[in-house]
Design a protein around this motif. Structure first.
Motif, PDB file in Angstrom:
ATOM      1  N   ALA A  17       0.830  -1.204   0.000  1.00 37.81           N
ATOM      2  CA  ALA A  17       0.000   0.000   0.000  1.00 37.81           C
ATOM      3  C   ALA A  17       0.863   1.251   0.000  1.00 37.81           C
ATOM      4  O   ALA A  17       0.538   2.250  -0.666  1.00 37.81           O
ATOM      5  CB  ALA A  17      -0.928  -0.009   1.214  1.00 37.81           C
ATOM      6  N   GLY A  18       1.981   1.199   0.725  1.00 43.81           N
ATOM      7  CA  GLY A  18       2.886   2.341   0.739  1.00 43.81           C
ATOM      8  C   GLY A  18       3.547   2.582  -0.612  1.00 43.81           C
ATOM      9  O   GLY A  18       3.660   3.729  -1.069  1.00 43.81           O
ATOM     10  N   VAL A  19       3.972   1.511  -1.269  1.00 40.68           N
ATOM     11  CA  VAL A  19       4.628   1.648  -2.569  1.00 40.68           C
ATOM     12  C   VAL A  19       3.649   2.160  -3.625  1.00 40.68           C
ATOM     13  O   VAL A  19       3.987   3.006  -4.459  1.00 40.68           O
ATOM     14  CB  VAL A  19       5.227   0.297  -3.015  1.00 40.68           C
ATOM     15  CG1 VAL A  19       5.723   0.370  -4.459  1.00 40.68           C
ATOM     16  CG2 VAL A  19       6.365  -0.104  -2.087  1.00 40.68           C
ATOM     17  N   GLU A  52      12.979  -2.692  -4.198  1.00 38.90           N
ATOM     18  CA  GLU A  52      13.577  -2.106  -2.999  1.00 38.90           C
ATOM     19  C   GLU A  52      12.780  -2.467  -1.750  1.00 38.90           C
ATOM     20  O   GLU A  52      13.342  -2.613  -0.657  1.00 38.90           O
ATOM     21  CB  GLU A  52      13.650  -0.588  -3.148  1.00 38.90           C
ATOM     22  CG  GLU A  52      14.652  -0.115  -4.189  1.00 38.90           C
ATOM     23  CD  GLU A  52      14.559   1.380  -4.445  1.00 38.90           C
ATOM     24  OE1 GLU A  52      13.742   2.044  -3.762  1.00 38.90           O
ATOM     25  OE2 GLU A  52      15.285   1.885  -5.323  1.00 38.90           O
ATOM     26  N   ALA A  53      11.469  -2.634  -1.909  1.00 36.96           N
ATOM     27  CA  ALA A  53      10.615  -2.995  -0.779  1.00 36.96           C
ATOM     28  C   ALA A  53      10.536  -4.506  -0.567  1.00 36.96           C
ATOM     29  O   ALA A  53       9.762  -4.969   0.275  1.00 36.96           O
ATOM     30  CB  ALA A  53       9.207  -2.441  -0.996  1.00 36.96           C
ATOM     31  N   GLY A 117      14.203 -12.008  -7.905  1.00 35.68           N
ATOM     32  CA  GLY A 117      13.799 -11.366  -6.663  1.00 35.68           C
ATOM     33  C   GLY A 117      14.282  -9.933  -6.556  1.00 35.68           C
ATOM     34  O   GLY A 117      13.631  -9.102  -5.905  1.00 35.68           O
ATOM     35  N   ARG A 118      15.413  -9.638  -7.187  1.00 40.23           N
ATOM     36  CA  ARG A 118      15.930  -8.258  -7.197  1.00 40.23           C
ATOM     37  C   ARG A 118      15.288  -7.413  -8.284  1.00 40.23           C
ATOM     38  O   ARG A 118      15.514  -6.201  -8.343  1.00 40.23           O
ATOM     39  CB  ARG A 118      17.446  -8.266  -7.415  1.00 40.23           C
ATOM     40  CG  ARG A 118      18.259  -8.841  -6.279  1.00 40.23           C
ATOM     41  CD  ARG A 118      19.716  -8.401  -6.412  1.00 40.23           C
ATOM     42  NE  ARG A 118      20.253  -8.715  -7.729  1.00 40.23           N
ATOM     43  CZ  ARG A 118      21.080  -9.721  -7.993  1.00 40.23           C
ATOM     44  NH1 ARG A 118      21.455 -10.523  -7.002  1.00 40.23           N
ATOM     45  NH2 ARG A 118      21.535  -9.931  -9.212  1.00 40.23           N
ATOM     46  N   GLY A 119      14.515  -8.031  -9.166  1.00 40.48           N
ATOM     47  CA  GLY A 119      13.912  -7.291 -10.267  1.00 40.48           C
ATOM     48  C   GLY A 119      14.811  -7.153 -11.477  1.00 40.48           C
ATOM     49  O   GLY A 119      14.425  -6.500 -12.456  1.00 40.48           O
ATOM     50  N   ASP A 120      15.997  -7.763 -11.425  1.00 42.52           N
ATOM     51  CA  ASP A 120      16.929  -7.671 -12.549  1.00 42.52           C
ATOM     52  C   ASP A 120      16.504  -8.568 -13.717  1.00 42.52           C
ATOM     53  O   ASP A 120      16.920  -8.340 -14.853  1.00 42.52           O
ATOM     54  CB  ASP A 120      18.340  -8.069 -12.105  1.00 42.52           C
ATOM     55  CG  ASP A 120      18.882  -7.148 -11.030  1.00 42.52           C
ATOM     56  OD1 ASP A 120      18.424  -5.986 -10.968  1.00 42.52           O
ATOM     57  OD2 ASP A 120      19.746  -7.580 -10.259  1.00 42.52           O
TER      58      ASP A 120
END
Length: 377
Positions: A17-19, A52-53, A117-120
């Protein structure tokens, strides 16, 4: 039934929700105003914030930098993403990575999971078959050729296919086995054509012409495709729930402000009854979703297989989200069709979610088959 969420699951939902708090649903051109795609790529900046989250690694084990959570946590995050029409392959990439973790070989897991998992590394799934109405695993054939597999066939409406690094493609063998092949869209023998969803996003028609795939990049474990398909279905239901929740809230706010004859239209009985009916739809969508997600996460047995719970959830999601957006359009009047107001975008996304992985009628038929095969009394 007790659908109380764990502290970890609630923390994931709060982080999401924050992101998503600053995401604007109208951040790209309206699909009503363009004949092509609304954008060439998904929201990379949002993707980076999700990484990052630690929201891209929810389902991964700690060994791969993940939180080790379950399908319920993923669905909670997806629900938040749909409230703002987040343009990211969160469902597809998360589900594909979780399947690699659960069913892939050690070499494949080591090569992909930490990066995913890192989005890479971005993953997606070809889950709609040749036409969108036939089983996806039957649209592509896989045959062994020495130490590799060779794929032939067509998959339609592959989400984010033009931007993903790898596409998970289900395929069937002559022996009736379903395998999952990880295919790079730019690989020799792959032809990728552009398709446009009702949302305005780019989909891909993936045509495979004798595409060689190394053995290490193929998952042949029994049940892998069924598990992946179930997770995608639950995630699609979560997206429908989040979208419907946002639309009903939007409608409540509008009808509370809009006045006729000196009174807010929300106080009129006909308006209140329609809104109440849609609230009931959302509660049914919610209950059936969490039941299905719990069956996936826990592996608990029941009178019927977990596929029955997923079929019920998708029936409610497809029918419910359609009714919610239709009622919202009606209660907004002409304002709901204004392309400067976001409701029409939600309507377009709802239609996409309604049909994704099969409309309600397809899942009603599947449920009937399950009931016939597992008589209750």
């Amino acid at each position: 039934m007790d659908f109380t969420f764990s502290e970890e699951q609630q923390a994931a939902a709060e982080a999401a929700a924050g992101v998503f708090a600053d995401v604007a649903p109208d951040g790209v051109p309206s699909p009503a105003d363009t004949t092509g795609a609304v954008a060439d790529d998904f929201d990379r900046a949002l993707w980076a914030r999700l990484a990052e989250a630690d929201l891209l690694s929810l389902l991964l084990d700690e060994a791969y930098g993940g939180a080790g959570l379950d399908a319920i946590a993923l669905c909670l995050v997806l629900r938040e993403s749909a409230k703002v029409l987040a343009r990211v392959p969160l469902l597809e990439s998360s589900a594909a990575a979780a399947t690699v973790q659960a069913y892939g070989g050690e070499e494949l897991r080591s090569a992909l999971l930490t990066r995913a998992g890192r989005g890479d590394l971005v993953l997606t799934v070809a889950a709609h078959g040749r036409t969108g109405h036939d089983p996806a695993e039957l649209a592509v054939t896989a045959r062994r050729d020495g130490d590799r597999w060779v794929l032939d066939g067509v998959q339609t409406a592959v989400p984010w296919a033009h931007n993903a690094d790898l596409v998970v493609v289900p395929a069937h063998t002559d022996a009736g086995l379903t395998v999952l092949a990880l295919v790079a869209p730019d690989r020799e023998g792959v032809v990728l054509a552009e398709q446009i969803s009702t949302t305005g996003e780019r989909l891909g028609e993936l045509r495979l012409e004798s595409v060689p795939i190394a053995r290490v990049d193929v998952i042949d474990a029994e049940g892998a495709w069924e598990w992946l398909r179930d997770l995608l279905t639950a995630g699609t239901c979560a997206l429908a729930l989040g979208l419907g929740t946002a639309v009903l809230r939007m409608t409540g706010e509008y009808t509370s402000r809009r006045e006729q004859f000196g009174f807010p239209v929300a106080t009129f009985q006909a308006v209140a009854v329609q809104a109440a009916d849609r609230y009931i739809d959302l509660r049914a969508m919610e209950a059936t979703l969490w039941q299905a997600a719990w069956r996936i996460s826990s592996g608990a047995s029941g009178t019927l297989p977990a596929a029955a719970d997923l079929a019920v959830a998708k029936i409610w999601a497809a029918e419910g989200v359609r009714r919610v957006v239709q009622t919202a359009q009606h209660l907004h009047g002409g304002f709901g069709a204004d392309t400067e107001y976001p409701l029409h975008r939600y309507h377009a996304w709802a239609k996409h979610l309604e049909l994704s992985l099969g409309p309600a009628t397809a899942h009603e038929e599947a449920l009937g088959d399950l009931l016939a095969a597992h008589p209750l009394g």
